[in-house]
Scaffold this active site. Sequence first.
Site, short mmCIF file in Angstrom:
data_model
loop_
_atom_site.label_atom_id
_atom_site.label_comp_id
_atom_site.label_asym_id
_atom_site.label_seq_id
_atom_site.Cartn_x
_atom_site.Cartn_y
_atom_site.Cartn_z
CE1 TYR A 1 -46.95 -11.28 -16.70
CE2 TYR A 1 -48.65 -12.44 -17.90
CZ TYR A 1 -47.83 -11.35 -17.76
OH TYR A 1 -47.88 -10.34 -18.67
CB CYS B 1 -62.29 -12.23 -18.94
SG CYS B 1 -62.59 -12.72 -20.63
CG ASN C 1 -61.80 -15.00 -15.90
OD1 ASN C 1 -61.23 -15.08 -14.82
ND2 ASN C 1 -61.14 -15.08 -17.03
N GLY C 2 -62.91 -17.16 -18.42
CA GLY C 2 -62.59 -18.56 -18.67
C GLY C 2 -62.81 -18.87 -20.12
N GLY D 1 -57.42 -7.73 -18.71
CA GLY D 1 -57.97 -7.51 -20.05
C GLY D 1 -58.02 -6.03 -20.35
#
Length: 485
Positions: free
Chosen positions: A261, A16, A121-122, A42
């Site tokens: 990344y 996300c 997010n997570g 995402g």
Amino acid sequence: MRHQHPFDDDKLREECGVFGVIGVTDAASFTALGLHALQHRGQEAGGIITHQEGSGFHSAHRFGYVRDNFTKANVIEALPGPIGIGHVRYSTTGTKGPTAMRDVQPFFGEFAMGGAAIAHNGNLTNAEALRRELIERGSIFQSSSDSECIIHLMARSIQKTIPERMKDALRRVEGAFSIVAMTRTKLIGVRDALGVRPLVLGRVGEGWVLASETCALDIIGAEFIREIDPGEMVVIAKDGVESHHPFEPQRPRFCIFEHVYFSRPDSMLGGRSVYETRRAIGVELAREAPVEADLVCPVPDSGTPAAIGYSQQAGIPFAMGIIRNQYVGRTFIEPTEQIRDMGVRLKLNVNRALIRGKRIVLVDDSVVRGTTSLKIKQMILDAGAAEVHFRIASPPTSWPCFYGVDTPERDKLLASRMSEDEMRDHIGVDSLRFISLDGLYRAAGEAGGRDQAAPQYCDACFSGDYPVRPSDMIDNGRLTVRQSA
Ligand code: SF4
């Protein structure tokens, strides 16, 4: 309909990206631009919620890219107001396989003191246990997402304000979260106590912005102010930014894979340029794993900065031996079997004239299942390379992530089943070397490498040393792990 490209299947995926803005005339447009800059976090679906005094909350949730959905005038016009939040997602823990619209964030909850929307997010590691408990106590879940637990926990809190209810809720959850939330008049940002996932604060004109990465500030011309601290909650209103610290302080453990990344190379993390860290990883790799060769080639695009670093350190020329087709996207027609078999060739093509007869160092960011590495090796050999040497800009990925990154089951990770030499033989290359964990830490700015007693980052997918107990997985007997203090 979703189309997963075969090439993309062999990468870890951030799940996300989040964005929020307050104090601008047209929050939806800013949010759409911010989400567009975060699209790499995402690509499956996105959503925006705004609030306008008089007309209330407005929301739009769509499948697909931001550029295909949130650039349309009729969509943006239906999202009026000076405050808004947005979310892009790949998948959530609840729904593997096709995403359901009900899982697309931001989520919205109506409370006694007014509405609130949240974007997360997570990944919460005790969400299954919490969900069972909440359902037993009468909560009715709308989605299969772990993030919805936060809304239900807020609904049960007896606190008088939404930020206080949110604190109550977040003290009950475990795992990783960077959250952007909003009420009618406030924008809220929170990071978990370890600060596993990123969240930054910016200023745009008289307004304020929260975003997963600084590249989302750049796109709207916002000034970077600072990162939200691990364990910090900021509550932003017309009169400025209030900072709260609702959790027990802990040693931060930011996700080191964001450096390798996930984050965009033009973002800044912890005051460091992501591009520069990736270049430094290549320098470390060349020191740790030198080889005689004629050319250093990246597996584009994510291997490029590390390949530049490797080439500079080794004194071997850098070349684009593999060219990426930028236009193979998710909108590619549902492939026939014959097209699917072409696999990686749809996305990557070898620059034959350059490769023929040469000893090639190929630099990639990671090896997950190893399926892409096999195909790329074959393409390079088919093009007439004399030797192929893989150099990988991360240590072997041998453990799954439970903190907001989609990873295959442990036994699908090549490094969980094979040693480095076995992987080399399996992929069929002349040599294969990964950067060491210490080398990665040095490249990320920790001159002394990894502090074994108190690691400076989360590196669980490489070390199996989980900073937060993945309770749901362990309790269900799906995982045996060791956990750092
Ligand atoms: S397990 Fe790996 S990908 Fe997940 S948060 Fe930790 S370092 Fe990042």
